[in-house]
Design a protein around this motif. Structure first.
Motif, short mmCIF file in Angstrom:
data_model
loop_
_atom_site.label_atom_id
_atom_site.label_comp_id
_atom_site.label_asym_id
_atom_site.label_seq_id
_atom_site.Cartn_x
_atom_site.Cartn_y
_atom_site.Cartn_z
N HIS A 1 5.23 5.20 -2.12
CA HIS A 1 4.10 4.21 -0.80
C HIS A 1 3.71 3.35 -1.15
CE1 HIS A 1 2.62 8.63 0.10
NE2 HIS A 1 2.99 8.96 -1.34
N PHE B 1 1.97 -0.17 -0.86
CA PHE B 1 1.21 -0.78 -1.79
C PHE B 1 0.86 -2.19 -1.21
CE2 PHE B 1 1.70 2.80 -3.99
CZ PHE B 1 -0.06 3.36 -3.67
N PRO C 1 -3.45 0.77 -1.74
CA PRO C 1 -1.88 1.43 -0.56
C PRO C 1 -2.80 1.56 0.78
CG PRO C 1 -3.36 2.96 -0.92
CD PRO C 1 -4.29 2.22 -1.67
N PRO D 1 -3.53 -0.57 -7.73
CA PRO D 1 -2.75 -0.81 -6.31
C PRO D 1 -3.31 -0.59 -5.25
CG PRO D 1 -1.13 -0.06 -7.95
CD PRO D 1 -2.63 -0.31 -8.61
N THR E 1 6.86 -0.93 -1.89
CA THR E 1 6.84 0.58 -2.24
C THR E 1 6.70 0.72 -3.79
OG1 THR E 1 7.83 0.91 0.51
CG2 THR E 1 7.89 2.31 -1.94
N CYS F 1 -5.95 -3.46 5.10
CA CYS F 1 -5.57 -3.48 3.86
C CYS F 1 -5.89 -5.59 2.80
CB CYS F 1 -4.70 -3.07 3.30
SG CYS F 1 -4.26 -2.78 1.53
N TRP G 1 1.61 7.99 -6.19
CA TRP G 1 1.69 6.52 -5.57
C TRP G 1 3.28 6.12 -5.34
CZ3 TRP G 1 -1.73 3.73 -10.45
CH2 TRP G 1 -2.96 3.70 -10.04
#
Length: 1277
Positions: free
Chosen positions: A156, A158, A187, A185, A116, A45, A153
């Motif tokens: 979760h 991010f 994920p 954001p 999170t 990511c 969201w």
């Protein structure tokens, strides 16, 4: 920042190892093994986000960036910063250009933040949700703000590519700062997209939902699903018990029915961040509830309710098995506003409701919720409880305002239009700011709860709220931080402890807040149609009052005083045209202006801390900008005697601002009085007067931080014993003046200087008392019980501050802090004090009050077997005051001040050589009316004040009632108390040809005369008959005049202030014979009498500078020292009048001579011009029918005219005379006895005793009022 971000690794392997360690410690669940999948996903990511900027293809990983945890930000990051992983350098520079020049842009740090996104602060699901958002990792939780949120969201993990961190801006605050999450954001794991429902959701649209709500009893449906377009979203309502908001859905296609839903489930508060007006939503499982206020029904959510965006094909309209009539389908009647504005239709204005998108350009007041939008509008968020969003708002933030009220010309010192949000409107964050938060002063950071109370408890409208916020800021400017801390002034009020700021504003709430103002109800404010809220209608506010600084108030007083200083108005014609230069300038030398508080617009409220000045020895009201002397009095004409009030905050709405003006001028004559160049010096003394009944006195809380710890307890080894005290009864206080004292040991190298000081004498009421806890121990036994315990206390240095509190017949406690083993009040003498025999002859001890000693108000009731102390002021009898044989030369009395004038030497004496200036004294003369119970007409008395008692204490104004204690009584006797120093006997070259002006002696002698000095006043003495004249009243003085002088033992106490409006009482109408009866006839009166004949007449043209005769208008002095080229006319006439009971001689002067002769102003002016040639025309008549003795040529036409006129019936006529006695009430010389006089009655001689003629001075002369004519008789037949 080095502590927050570790040094980036130098190789890819090292960077990956650091990332793995960070992920394991910060993101992996505690107690679990290394999650390789999580590590790979996080790195992937980060890599994808890093490469998205397109400029870093050569570096696949951001090696210059370091991972940061929530705890590291909270602990180590002290300064605001930002991080943009996905931004290139050019993108960042373009972003920073959005800031204004001179503003600090957020510095960029190379940090990677993951966490999170949750709406729960803790780990427990039972904790209450408030609608706030947080970023959480294993190290902690941090508040965050997000522009756009998707409910999917939550929960979760991010990666936040762009964010800003702002630590708490409040000093000494427990706040931990917050995050501002820019953009969307990223994920770490792909978000699962929930598939649509297998079958469409049955829903109702607003029209049928509203009908079902009205006729719910006809249906068995208990829960519904509602679909529609969001047309309105209320503010998030925050109460003590819960939070909620109300949303309104409308039809999808066109405007139609609307239905409101209340959301009050804590887990659903986050919906408020998601909802966007104009979008379509589906709400499931709605039920019916009743509102608390109106008891009306409304749809509400339950814990299992959900919020989903409305998508085609996901819903299906539910058909109701209800039949509605046409009447049922009609919309319900709308309630009307219950607000009544009757009586103010012409003043009340209506606000406009609109939507607005703008950028914050300035922060006016963060705690009050006031900002500037686009540099043109004021934004007020005080009518919504918006806490989280306020920390984000700063210059550069973009806001969307929906259903906001626009108010124009609200008044109250606010000139810009105002946008204000009620509970019906919402504010939405549309863009963060690239600027660092401003460093605001404490006054704009603290006190948010106080400003909330102004809106929610005090129910202030917007104009009044804006004024209150500005006024509180002005008060902080006046008082903080040296008087008290800002957070103390704006502290949150609690039961029984109101905020100090509210206490200062609250006295005017009853006047400013309109009666019957409705209380705010959130349900009504949001749901009622037409809309009704405190912002809907408003009345422009005229600034009710202000709290000026002491410096500003003093400057305003001086400005007004000098703006009204007009010499011509102070000495109007015709009096001024006859005055010489010396007389003119003497009348203008001192004047005063009293400005009551009601003359200021807007009204001024006096506010300051009461302090006792050791430099001036008076009370002062002080703030941070300056101080102003003050005189507080009680209703019973008693001064302020409690020293415990020092340090208290005093608020006064009704007061008098007094400006004493002193002018040194040299106007040649009345014709030049409009020319400012003849004023050489101007100075003013400003102070305030008020009654304690009109004041609000508040104790000032002690600082709770930032102050030095007290050293009293640590320096005292005796534990609870921290001092000693002794009670004494004050019997007399001497004047505050500069005195000489012996030097203290070790100070012999410094020359002795007069020191401002005063003395008091009194009696010890008991022995020394020791401090025990919060009280005092029983008094110690005296060494010699029978010894008289008289004491003489000397106050000098900083102890002079106790002067305003000390008054006779009061009991005080003298307190010495520190160790109490050594008795300090039994000392027979004191270091640095001269044991003068005069001071110690009748006193058991003589003490110098030390600077650290304090004074408290005591009571004789604290000591047993002590008689009650008399509270009456000492008063001398009239016999003691005006008696010639009274042995006591010190007198005390109460009196009203009638006039006050500066005593300066005449101009002739000012031209003397400087070496002789020491013989010339100046001072102040007060003329007072004595207050005597047994005297119908109070006599007038002159009081002189000389150095070193100058300048006089404040409050000695005409019209004030004052008690004078221990004045020295003197009697001026011919050749004794008229002090004529040899240096003041003018040489022949300086003697004017006639210095007696128009008040010449009865002998009309043209000889010269000399000046005599009575205290600091200067009198003219005739060289022929030695008769002395008072220059102030221009009338002869008797040989034995009683007057008083200030001395070192004199003390003064103001009993009452001059009245703001004083109506002059008419003079009593009497017969002349009443003046011969009784000891104290009226000094001024009115009588109806007849002019029998004229005794003398004199017309002079004298030099305006030296008073010499001016033939042809030119000074007759052959001396270049007289610079004047002006001549003024002066005249007097002596009349013999009688009213059938007695006869009197009357002296008329100047313009009254024309009234006595029956001449018009033009005729009198013509006579004066004809007299200008010789310069002096004098006529004297020997008696009725006698010859005329003239000092002028008898054949002159003017002399013939005046002689004929004085014997004509035009002069010898009945008149109404207002007069003053030539013999002053304080003249104690023996009265002239009656004499035997022979009259001829036909052929018989009669011998009888005749009283002496009365001598009067004319004040005004009028023609008698004619009786009403009888009714005309009927015409004869």
């Amino acid at each position: 920042m080095a502590a927050c971000r570790a040094q980036p690794p130098t190789s890819e392997q090292a960077w990956l190892e650091a990332a793995q360690t960070f992920i394991q410690e910060t993101l992996c669940p505690a107690g679990k093994e290394v999650d390789k999948e999580l590590t790979r996903s996080v790195i992937a990511c980060v890599k994808e986000t890093w490469l998205s900027q397109g400029e870093n293809q050569d570096l696949t990983l951001p090696f210059s960036y370091s991972f940061v945890s929530v705890q590291s930000l909270k602990t180590h990051q002290r300064l605001p910063c930002c991080s943009h992983l996905s931004w290139s350098q050019s993108a960042y520079q373009a972003w920073t250009r959005g800031g204004r020049p001179g503003d600090g842009v957020l510095p960029r740090e190379q940090l990677i933040l993951l966490g999170t996104l949750v709406d729960l602060l803790g780990d427990s699901e039972q904790e209450c949700r408030s609608g706030s958002l947080y970023v959480r990792d294993n190290t902690g939780t941090l508040d965050c703000e997000l522009i756009d949120l998707d409910l999917s969201w939550l929960g979760h993990l991010f990666l936040f590519p762009s964010w800003s961190y702002l630590p708490s801006a409040k000093r000494n605050s427990l706040g931990e700062g917050h995050l501002e999450l820019w953009g969307t954001p990223v994920p770490v794991f792909p978000l699962t997209v929930s598939p649509g429902p297998l079958i469409p959701i049955p829903v109702l649209y607003p029209e049928k939902a509203s009908h079902l709500l009205r006729y719910r009893k006809k249906s068995s449906i208990k829960e519904i699903n509602l679909a529609g377009k969001l047309v309105h979203l209320s503010a998030l309502i925050i109460t003590q018990n819960k939070r909620y908001f109300i949303m309104t859905l409308g039809e999808l296609a066109q405007a139609g029915s609307q239905v409101s839903i209340i959301v009050q489930i804590p887990a659903q508060m986050v919906w408020h961040r998601v909802l966007r007006p104009g979008r379509a939503y589906v709400l499931t499982k709605l039920q019916v509830t009743k509102t608390r206020i109106h008891l009306s029904c409304i749809w509400t959510t339950i814990p299992s309710s959900t919020l989903k965006p409305l998508r085609p094909g996901y819903v299906q309209e539910l058909e109701l098995d209800l039949e509605f009539s046409k009447a049922d389908l009609k919309p319900p009647p709308q309630p009307t506003s219950s607000k009544d504005s009757r009586g103010q239709e012409g003043l009340v204005r209506a606000s406009k409701v609109l939507h607005y998108l703008g950028t914050v350009t300035a922060v006016l007041h963060e705690s009050a919720g006031l900002y500037i939008l686009d540099g043109q509008l004021i934004l007020c968020l005080a009518y919504q409880k918006i806490h989280g969003l306020r920390r984000v708002i700063r210059p550069g933030v973009c806001l969307e305002l929906r259903d906001v009220h626009l108010l124009q010309a609200v008044g109250g010192a606010t000139t810009k239009p105002v946008l204000a949000l009620c509970l019906h409107g919402t504010v939405r964050l549309q863009g963060f700011s690239c600027l660092k938060p401003l460093t605001l002063p404490s006054s704009k950071v603290y006190g948010a709860s106080l400003y909330e109370q102004l809106v929610w408890k005090c129910q202030l409208g917007l104009p009044l709220y804006l004024w209150a916020a500005k006024t509180l800021e002005d008060l902080i400017y006046k008082l903080c931080p040296h008087v008290l801390r800002c957070h103390q002034f704006l502290k949150q009020p609690s039961p029984g402890k109101p905020s100090l700021g509210l206490q200062l504003l609250a006295p005017s709430w009853d006047v400013l807040i309109p009666p019957g103002s409705p209380m705010r109800h959130a349900y009504s404010e949001i749901l009622e149609e037409p809309h009704n809220c405190p912002l809907q209608k408003y009345t422009p506010l005229q600034t009710p009052y202000s709290f000026p600084t002491m410096l500003a108030l003093a400057e305003e007083g001086q400005h007004r005083a000098w703006a009204t200083f007009d010499p011509k108005a102070m000495l109007p014609l015709p009096e001024a045209s006859h005055l010489t230069s010396c007389q003119l300038n003497r009348h203008l030398a001192w004047s005063w202006v009293c400005l009551p508080s009601c003359v200021f617009q807007p009204a001024q409220v006096l506010l300051g801390v009461l302090v006792a000045s050791s430099r001036k020895g008076c009370l002062e009201l002080r703030d941070l900008r300056g101080s102003l002397p003050c005189i507080p009095l009680t209703e019973s004409s008693q001064p302020l005697i409690d020293p415990n009030l020092v340090g208290c905050l005093v608020r006064v709405e009704k007061f008098q601002l007094v400006v004493e003006r002193e002018v040194r001028s040299s106007f040649p004559s009345w014709e030049e009085m409009g020319m400012a160049r003849f004023i050489q010096k101007k100075q003013a003394r400003v102070y305030v007067q008020f009654y304690l009944a009109d004041a609000l006195i508040l104790p000032v809380p002690r600082p709770t931080f930032g102050s030095e710890p007290s050293q009293t307890a640590s320096s005292c080894p005796e534990g609870p014993h921290l001092g000693q005290s002794r009670l004494f009864l004050l019997s007399h206080k001497e004047a505050l003046m500069k005195r000489n004292f012996c030097l203290l040991p070790g100070d012999s190298s410094q020359p002795a200087k007069p020191t401002l000081s005063f003395h008091v004498s009194g009696t010890w009421l008991c022995g020394t008392q020791r401090k025990e806890g919060s009280g005092w121990s029983p008094p110690e036994s005296l060494a010699v019980e029978s010894k008289d315990q008289k004491v003489f206390l000397i106050f000098l240095g900083s102890s002079v501050r106790w002067f305003p509190f000390l008054y006779p017949n009061q009991v005080y406690r003298l307190v010495a802090s520190g160790p109490s083993q050594t008795p300090v009040f039994e000392t027979e003498g004191s270091a640095g004090t001269s044991r003068r025999p005069l001071e110690l002859a009748d006193c058991g001890s003589c003490l110098t009050v030390q600077e650290e000693w304090t004074l408290e108000l005591g009571s004789s009731q604290d000591i047993p077997n002590v008689l009650e102390v008399p509270r009456t002021l000492p008063e001398s009898s009239l016999a003691q005051l005006l008696g010639d044989n009274s042995p006591d030369s010190l007198v005390s009395f109460s009196a009203e001040i009638l006039s006050r004038i500066l005593c300066e030497p005449p101009l002739a004496l000012r031209r003397m050589k400087p070496g002789n200036a020491g013989a010339i004294k100046t001072g102040v003369k007060l003329t007072v009316a004595l207050e005597m119970d047994d005297c119908e007409y109070p006599p007038h008395l002159d009081i002189y004040i000389e150095d070193p008692q100058l300048p006089p204490q404040i409050g000695l104004l005409p019209g004030a009632r004052v008690h004078f204690s221990q004045l020295e009584k003197r009697i001026s006797r011919t050749g004794s108390h008229y002090v004529v120093p040899a240096v003041l006997q003018l040489p022949v070259s300086l003697r004017p040809a006639s210095n007696l002006q128009a008040s010449s002696c009865h002998c009309l002698s043209p000889d010269a005369e000399y000046y005599a000095q009575l205290c600091c006043d200067w009198l003219l003495v005739c060289a022929c008959c030695s008769l002395c004249f008072d220059r102030a009243l221009d009338m002869p003085l008797g040989s034995n005049i009683v007057y008083c002088c200030f001395r070192s033992s004199t003390s003064v106490q103001v009993l009452s202030f001059p009245p703001e409006t004083k109506a002059s009482a008419p003079l009593p109408h009497i017969y002349l014979a009443e003046l011969l009866q009784g000891d104290r006839p009226p000094f001024q009166a009115t009588t109806s009498c007849h002019i029998v004949y004229v005794l003398s007449l004199q017309i002079l043209w004298v030099c305006a500078h030296c008073t010499s005769i001016c033939p042809q208008g030119k000074c007759s002095r052959r001396d270049p020292s007289c610079p004047s080229q002006r001549a003024v006319s002066q005249a007097n006439i002596r009349l013999l009048v009688e009213d059938g009971t007695a006869e009197a001689t009357v002296i008329c002067r100047n313009h009254l001579v024309a009234r006595a002769l029956g001449l018009s102003p033009s005729e009198w002016s013509s006579i004066l011009e004809h007299a200008r040639g010789p310069g002096r025309v004098a006529l004297q008549f020997t008696g009725l029918g006698g010859q005329t003795e003239s000092a002028s040529k008898t054949h002159e036409p003017l002399t013939l005219l005046l002689r004929t006129l004085c014997t004509s019936p035009f002069v010898l006529r009945p008149v109404k005379l207002s007069f003053a006695l030539e013999r002053r009430p304080t003249d104690i010389s023996p009265r002239e006895p009656s004499r035997l006089q022979q009259f001829q009655c036909g052929e018989l001689p009669l011998l009888t005793r005749v009283n002496p003629r009365l001598r009067l001075v004319c004040l005004s002369l009028q023609e008698p009022e004619l009786p009403n004519p009888p009714q005309a008789s009927a015409a004869s037949s």
